[in-house]
Design an enzyme around this catalytic site. Structure first.
Site, mmCIF file in Angstrom:
data_model
loop_
_atom_site.group_PDB
_atom_site.id
_atom_site.type_symbol
_atom_site.label_atom_id
_atom_site.label_comp_id
_atom_site.label_asym_id
_atom_site.label_seq_id
_atom_site.Cartn_x
_atom_site.Cartn_y
_atom_site.Cartn_z
ATOM 1 N N GLY A 89 0.840 -1.198 0.000
ATOM 2 C CA GLY A 89 0.000 0.000 0.000
ATOM 3 C C GLY A 89 0.872 1.245 0.000
ATOM 4 O O GLY A 89 0.565 2.244 -0.659
ATOM 5 N N THR A 90 1.978 1.179 0.731
ATOM 6 C CA THR A 90 2.901 2.323 0.790
ATOM 7 C C THR A 90 3.431 2.653 -0.599
ATOM 8 O O THR A 90 3.479 3.826 -1.004
ATOM 9 C CB THR A 90 4.080 1.994 1.742
ATOM 10 O OG1 THR A 90 3.551 1.735 3.039
ATOM 11 C CG2 THR A 90 5.086 3.121 1.805
ATOM 12 N N ASN A 182 -6.824 5.312 9.416
ATOM 13 C CA ASN A 182 -6.379 4.051 10.009
ATOM 14 C C ASN A 182 -6.397 4.076 11.532
ATOM 15 O O ASN A 182 -6.445 3.032 12.159
ATOM 16 C CB ASN A 182 -4.964 3.704 9.514
ATOM 17 C CG ASN A 182 -4.030 4.874 9.591
ATOM 18 O OD1 ASN A 182 -4.251 5.908 8.958
ATOM 19 N ND2 ASN A 182 -2.981 4.743 10.385
ATOM 20 N N GLN A 210 -7.533 1.273 4.014
ATOM 21 C CA GLN A 210 -8.373 0.724 5.090
ATOM 22 C C GLN A 210 -9.787 0.388 4.602
ATOM 23 O O GLN A 210 -10.589 -0.168 5.359
ATOM 24 C CB GLN A 210 -8.459 1.730 6.256
ATOM 25 C CG GLN A 210 -7.156 1.909 7.012
ATOM 26 C CD GLN A 210 -6.746 0.683 7.843
ATOM 27 O OE1 GLN A 210 -7.571 -0.158 8.193
ATOM 28 N NE2 GLN A 210 -5.465 0.575 8.137
ATOM 29 N N HIS A 232 -2.971 -7.092 2.450
ATOM 30 C CA HIS A 232 -2.979 -7.699 3.790
ATOM 31 C C HIS A 232 -4.012 -7.071 4.718
ATOM 32 O O HIS A 232 -4.254 -7.563 5.810
ATOM 33 C CB HIS A 232 -1.578 -7.676 4.413
ATOM 34 C CG HIS A 232 -1.068 -6.333 4.818
ATOM 35 N ND1 HIS A 232 -0.895 -5.960 6.122
ATOM 36 C CD2 HIS A 232 -0.673 -5.257 4.075
ATOM 37 C CE1 HIS A 232 -0.404 -4.731 6.188
ATOM 38 N NE2 HIS A 232 -0.261 -4.278 4.949
ATOM 39 N N THR A 268 9.340 -7.357 -12.436
ATOM 40 C CA THR A 268 8.624 -8.610 -12.713
ATOM 41 C C THR A 268 7.488 -8.770 -11.711
ATOM 42 O O THR A 268 7.706 -8.661 -10.505
ATOM 43 C CB THR A 268 9.602 -9.802 -12.622
ATOM 44 O OG1 THR A 268 10.695 -9.533 -13.500
ATOM 45 C CG2 THR A 268 8.925 -11.100 -13.006
ATOM 46 N N CYS A 354 4.319 3.817 14.339
ATOM 47 C CA CYS A 354 5.242 3.197 15.271
ATOM 48 C C CYS A 354 6.481 2.785 14.498
ATOM 49 O O CYS A 354 6.388 2.038 13.534
ATOM 50 C CB CYS A 354 4.544 1.984 15.868
ATOM 51 S SG CYS A 354 5.594 0.890 16.789
HETATM 52 N N1 PLP Z 1 -2.405 3.789 4.089
HETATM 53 C C1 PLP Z 1 -3.126 3.477 5.164
HETATM 54 C C2 PLP Z 1 -4.362 4.263 5.478
HETATM 55 C C3 PLP Z 1 -2.735 2.423 6.000
HETATM 56 O O1 PLP Z 1 -3.462 2.127 7.081
HETATM 57 C C4 PLP Z 1 -1.554 1.712 5.681
HETATM 58 C C5 PLP Z 1 -1.068 0.635 6.575
HETATM 59 O O2 PLP Z 1 -1.295 0.655 7.767
HETATM 60 C C6 PLP Z 1 -0.851 2.063 4.514
HETATM 61 C C7 PLP Z 1 -1.301 3.108 3.750
HETATM 62 C C8 PLP Z 1 0.379 1.313 4.097
HETATM 63 O O3 PLP Z 1 0.059 0.016 3.641
HETATM 64 P P1 PLP Z 1 1.166 -1.124 3.577
HETATM 65 O O4 PLP Z 1 1.328 -1.664 4.956
HETATM 66 O O5 PLP Z 1 0.610 -2.166 2.652
HETATM 67 O O6 PLP Z 1 2.407 -0.529 3.055
#
Ligand code: PLP
Length: 413
Positions: A89-90, A182, A210, A232, A268, A354
């Protein structure tokens, strides 16, 4: 109440020999247990080779990859070509925010503003901060300017914020807004904000990490330029994300390489992760109604217990994600609460970013105007389908004692 005074065995315990039998996991917003459907799909696909290969094994891998893409597109209301697989997600947030910012700069050389509230996850916040740090681009006109969208005491932005009303496509590179927070679980008025930004021709990035798998998402109806998700968070594999990129949107991707995934995310592609993501999303959406009703019941039991504890503060307010409960117990330290819960087999977090196990005061609560001494005593309980009602009741009976103990330990100086 659970008569044995123990939490029920966790159905998703990967190895029955691991000591999870009396552990209660209440940190679903951090990550959620993998769904069996995702595990099965990944196992089936794990020996597949390069989906870009121009030979038989490549075609086999590509077929599984494209089927996964189609399934995800069907569920999220977009075209398969709009689904870009990422490593988290990041990464999806980084690609969306940076890609839109640099593309806007190409089309509108004066587009410097980035509109975003301070409550964004670090995956967006840190990128915006980096783009707007003038020292990153000494002597160049590349620097962006962060225009904060204010939030109210419940952590929500306005439907059509004044800062957006004053923005134009010529001076604004993008608007970034998370769909749900989150920490508090607060659902933002994304439909209204995205529509208002679109009217002004301003590109939009929505962090839906989320939300995807938890609330219905229709990407075309929403109209955002890009949208980030993470497998995840809905029972898929960790280290697998999605970026939806509207067909008519060009992104100046910061990742350069072999040109996979529309040239947006070179590298890939992990077919097994893509298959696991699609299977988890399908399972999450299929069981959505039943799971959400259960999760809400569990959350409400805990919320009631929290409200009965003197001076407690509940930050989660409707509309919110059904499994979220973010609270503060002034006079207690968040870290003490987490450790005391852990010693009783309850896994929870403070919810704030954290790093290396060190909790900082929540930037979300700070943006909501919560005083630092109150924000220090936070606890985020996020529950999922595996948390039983009897577990919630057992935890509810334990909470007052835990809070009293944390308060007697006081605040660290
Ligand atoms: N954005 C939000 C709102 C999240 O809650 C999170 C993870 O806690 C992320 C982005 C990042 O996701 P990832 O853990 O898959 O990098």
């Amino acid at each position: 109440m659970n008569s044995q005074n123990h939490f029920e065995p966790h159905p998703s315990t990967p190895h029955p020999s691991t000591p999870r039998a009396s552990t209660l996991y209440t940190d679903y917003a951090a990550t959620s247990p993998i769904r069996p459907q995702a595990q099965a799909a990944m196992q089936e696909a794990e020996r597949l080779l390069n989906p870009a290969g121009q030979y038989a094994s490549g075609r086999t891998a590509r077929r599984v990859l494209e089927e996964s893409r189609e399934q995800i597109a069907d569920i999220l209301g977009c075209d398969p070509i709009e689904v870009v697989f990422t490593g988290s997600g990041t990464e999806a947030d980084n690609l969306g925010v940076q890609g839109l910012a640099f593309q806007s700069r190409r089309t509108h050389p004066e587009a410097r503003k980035i509109l975003a509230p301070a409550i964004e996850h670090p995956a967006v916040n840190e990128v915006v901060g980096w783009l707007c740090d003038q020292s990153q681009f000494p002597g160049s006109a590349l620097g962006f300017e962060h225009v904060q969208l204010p939030v109210d005491q419940y952590g929500r932005v306005a439907d059509n914020p004044a800062q957006l009303q004053q923005a134009t496509a010529e001076d604004t590179a993008l608007l970034a807004l998370m769909w749900a927070n989150n920490e508090t679980g607060a659902i933002q008025p994304v439909e209204q904000v995205v529509a208002a930004a679109r009217e002004r021709g301003i590109p939009t990035h929505v962090d839906a990490v989320q939300v995807v798998g938890h609330l219905p998402v229709d990407f075309h109806q929403l109209g955002a330029s890009t949208l980030a998700a993470s497998a995840h968070k809905f029972g898929g594999p960790r280290g697998a994300g999605l970026l939806l990129v509207r067909r008519d949107v060009r992104l100046a991707s910061p990742i350069r390489g072999g040109g996979q995934e529309r040239g947006i995310r070179s590298g890939t592609v992990d077919v097994s992760a893509a298959a696991g993501t699609a299977a988890a999303l399908r399972a999450a959406v299929d069981s959505h109604t039943a799971e959400q009703a259960h999760v809400k019941q569990v959350r409400d039991i805990l919320a009631q217990a929290v409200r009965e504890i003197p001076d407690s503060q509940v930050w989660t307010s409707e509309p919110a994600l059904p499994g979220h409960l973010h609270v503060s117990f002034p006079g207690a330290e968040g870290d003490s609460l987490i450790m005391l819960l852990d010693s009783r087999g309850v896994e929870a977090s403070t919810g704030s970013a954290c790093s290396a196990g060190v909790n900082r005061v929540s930037h979300v609560l700070t943006a909501m105007g919560v005083p630092v001494d109150v924000a220090r005593g936070t606890l985020r309980l996020t529950v999922g389908p595996d948390v039983s009602l009897s577990d919630a009741q057992l935890l509810a009976t334990q909470l007052p004692g835990i809070v009293a103990q944390a308060r007697s330990a006081g605040l660290a100086t």
